[in-house]
Design an enzyme around this catalytic site. Structure first.
Site, PDB file in Angstrom:
ATOM      1  N   GLY A 278       0.806  -1.223   0.000  1.00 47.45           N
ATOM      2  CA  GLY A 278       0.000   0.000   0.000  1.00 47.45           C
ATOM      3  C   GLY A 278       0.837   1.270   0.000  1.00 47.45           C
ATOM      4  N   ASN A 279       1.912   1.291   0.793  1.00 45.16           N
ATOM      5  CA  ASN A 279       2.669   2.545   0.934  1.00 45.16           C
ATOM      6  C   ASN A 279       3.491   2.885  -0.301  1.00 45.16           C
ATOM      7  OD1 ASN A 279       4.556   0.475   1.428  1.00 45.16           O
ATOM      8  ND2 ASN A 279       5.877   1.912   2.504  1.00 45.16           N
TER       9      ASN A 279
ATOM     10  N   LYS B  63     -14.101  -8.703   4.516  1.00 47.67           N
ATOM     11  CA  LYS B  63     -13.177  -7.622   4.130  1.00 47.67           C
ATOM     12  C   LYS B  63     -13.918  -6.276   4.122  1.00 47.67           C
ATOM     13  CE  LYS B  63      -9.541  -5.788   2.124  1.00 47.67           C
ATOM     14  NZ  LYS B  63      -8.332  -5.530   2.904  1.00 47.67           N
TER      15      LYS B  63
ATOM     16  N   LYS C 110      -4.328  -9.072  -2.521  1.00 46.70           N
ATOM     17  CA  LYS C 110      -3.292  -8.842  -3.534  1.00 46.70           C
ATOM     18  C   LYS C 110      -2.079  -9.768  -3.371  1.00 46.70           C
ATOM     19  CE  LYS C 110       0.041  -5.747  -1.624  1.00 46.70           C
ATOM     20  NZ  LYS C 110      -0.324  -5.747  -0.213  1.00 46.70           N
TER      21      LYS C 110
ATOM     22  N   LYS D 144       0.836 -12.583   3.726  1.00 50.45           N
ATOM     23  CA  LYS D 144       2.111 -12.554   2.988  1.00 50.45           C
ATOM     24  C   LYS D 144       2.906 -13.837   3.250  1.00 50.45           C
ATOM     25  CE  LYS D 144       2.770  -7.587   3.380  1.00 50.45           C
ATOM     26  NZ  LYS D 144       1.952  -7.226   2.208  1.00 50.45           N
TER      27      LYS D 144
HETATM   28  P1  ADP Z   1       1.107  -3.932   2.628  1.00 48.15           P
HETATM   29  O1  ADP Z   1       0.340  -2.722   2.264  1.00 48.15           O
HETATM   30  O2  ADP Z   1       2.519  -3.887   2.174  1.00 48.15           O
HETATM   31  O3  ADP Z   1       0.400  -5.204   2.293  1.00 48.15           O
HETATM   32  P2  ADP Z   1       0.537  -4.505   5.437  1.00 48.15           P
HETATM   33  O4  ADP Z   1       0.288  -3.398   6.386  1.00 48.15           O
HETATM   34  O5  ADP Z   1      -0.612  -5.344   5.004  1.00 48.15           O
HETATM   35  O6  ADP Z   1       1.288  -3.836   4.215  1.00 48.15           O
HETATM   36  O7  ADP Z   1       1.657  -5.491   6.033  1.00 48.15           O
HETATM   37  C1  ADP Z   1       2.892  -4.987   6.566  1.00 48.15           C
HETATM   38  C2  ADP Z   1       2.773  -4.792   8.078  1.00 48.15           C
HETATM   39  O8  ADP Z   1       2.703  -6.053   8.742  1.00 48.15           O
HETATM   40  C3  ADP Z   1       3.957  -4.130   8.747  1.00 48.15           C
HETATM   41  O9  ADP Z   1       3.890  -2.727   8.652  1.00 48.15           O
HETATM   42  C4  ADP Z   1       3.863  -4.633  10.188  1.00 48.15           C
HETATM   43  O10 ADP Z   1       3.293  -3.645  11.023  1.00 48.15           O
HETATM   44  C5  ADP Z   1       2.909  -5.808  10.128  1.00 48.15           C
HETATM   45  N1  ADP Z   1       3.371  -7.035  10.776  1.00 48.15           N
HETATM   46  C6  ADP Z   1       2.564  -7.875  11.469  1.00 48.15           C
HETATM   47  N2  ADP Z   1       3.237  -8.923  11.937  1.00 48.15           N
HETATM   48  C7  ADP Z   1       4.537  -8.759  11.552  1.00 48.15           C
HETATM   49  C8  ADP Z   1       5.734  -9.537  11.745  1.00 48.15           C
HETATM   50  N3  ADP Z   1       5.711 -10.675  12.431  1.00 48.15           N
HETATM   51  N4  ADP Z   1       6.884  -9.083  11.192  1.00 48.15           N
HETATM   52  C9  ADP Z   1       6.909  -7.925  10.488  1.00 48.15           C
HETATM   53  N5  ADP Z   1       5.796  -7.143  10.292  1.00 48.15           N
HETATM   54  C10 ADP Z   1       4.621  -7.554  10.807  1.00 48.15           C
HETATM   55 MG    MG Z   2      -1.548  -5.963   3.190  1.00 48.72          MG
END
Ligand code: ADP
Ligand code: MG
Length: 312
Positions: free
Chosen positions: A11-12, A129, A214, A276
């Site tokens: 997202g970022n 969702k 995604k 992920k």
């Molecule tokens: P994106 O938009 O890239 O999909 P998300 O916010 O869905 O981003 O996923 C990334 C986030 O997951 C990080 O910013 C972090 O806060 C969170 N996160 C949760 N658990 C973990 C973990 N075990 N290790 C690293 N990040 C984590």
């Molecule tokens: Mg995400």
């Protein structure tokens, strides 16, 4: 032959939390991603770029909502296609500029992508969702009655429409993507998890009211184009165990089995890192490499010098 990589931008990469959704702000963020894509192109990879669309499709839904008495609102599949179109356009242009700046000759093309889901997917029984505009409790009850929407409370911020998030079963247009890759072209595809479609009773494809994750679409795309590496670029440098606790520990190169063990122990949050890791494990189990890393370190991660790598 060049290695093939699917890069899923988080997202970022397009809009950071708190930023207004102007085209200028989005172009600025996209420039960072485009510079990275150009760097990876110089490492001699065939590249497919995919991306999220949460805030963007949220704004499109809001436009539809605000203007509903003037212009008929569009269903979710069409809103997804709109977001793929405009984000793809901004990315294609920015990547091309950075490719030319690096004196490369690669082409850049955006494809709208339909992603087929099963109408029997369990997700349709339980929409989870949250999307679009926030409503008060009273408004939410009205939406349930008038439009048949399922409404849910979203993290204390109000009520939102909840839609199903089914599994991607098959991505359409993959042979075109592969042809383009073999013609020195970077392909942007499957944005926002892809346009959700399914087979209707008459056998025809049609749009469906759903959102596809995604990271799941990125994994499916990686399989279907037979990629060597699937990368998810996000806003943390690594995956951690005991994330956010004093004893948090950075993961570097691990096997899918070790990742699965940590997953089962509950180290990865449901709505963010969980999907992920699941996608990464599944892809790596096929003897491939999955990488989760910060956008800014993607080239170094591909060289094994940064990020979390799950290697099967
Ligand atoms: P994106 O938009 O890239 O999909 P998300 O916010 O869905 O981003 O996923 C990334 C986030 O997951 C990080 O910013 C972090 O806060 C969170 N996160 C949760 N658990 C973990 C973990 N075990 N290790 C690293 N990040 C984590
Ligand atoms: Mg995400």
């Amino acid at each position: 032959m060049a290695n093939r990589v699917v890069i899923a931008l988080g997202g970022n990469a397009i809009l950071k939390p708190g930023q207004e959704g102007t085209v200028e702000a989005q172009l600025k963020n996209i420039t960072t991603s485009a510079e990275m894509v150009a760097k990876i192109e110089q490492l001699d990879y065939q590249i497919v770029v995919t991306h999220g669309n949460g805030p963007q499709v949220g704004n499109i839904l809001r436009q539809n909502e605000e203007a509903k008495d003037v212009v008929p609102p569009f269903p979710l599949d069409v809103c997804n296609a709109e977001s793929q179109g405009f984000i793809g356009y901004l990315m294609e242009q920015t990547i091309k500029n950075k490719i030319e700046e690096a004196s490369l000759t690669s082409g850049v093309v955006t494809l709208l992508t339909q992603v087929e889901v099963s109408p029997d997917d369990e997700a349709f029984k339980n929409p989870t969702k949250p999307i679009g505009v926030f409503y008060s409790k009273e408004e939410a009850q009205k939406m349930e009655k008038e439009r048949g929407w399922v409404m849910m409370e979203d993290a204390g911020r109000g009520y939102r429409r909840a839609v199903p998030s089914p599994q991607p079963v098959s991505i359409h247009g993959v042979s075109a993507i592969v042809s383009l890759l073999n013609q020195n072209t970077i392909v942007i595809a499957g944005g926002g998890g892809g346009i959700p479609v399914s087979r209707k009773e008459n056998g025809y494809l049609g749009g469906i009211e759903a959102v596809i994750d995604k990271d799941r679409t990125g994994k499916k795309l990686s399989e279907q184009v037979d990629a060597d590496v699937f990368m998810m670029l996000t806003d943390v440098s690594n995956v951690y165990i005991n994330y956010g606790k004093p004893n948090q520990e950075k993961l570097e190169t691990i096997t899918p089995e070790t990742a699965q063990k940590y997953f089962d122990e509950g180290h990865f949050a449901d709505g963010s890192m969980g999907p992920k890791i699941e996608a990464a494990i599944h892809f790596a189990r096929q003897g491939k490499t999955s990488i989760i890393c910060a956008l800014e370190e993607a080239d170094r991660a591909l060289l094994g010098k940064a990020g979390t790598r799950i290697v099967g």
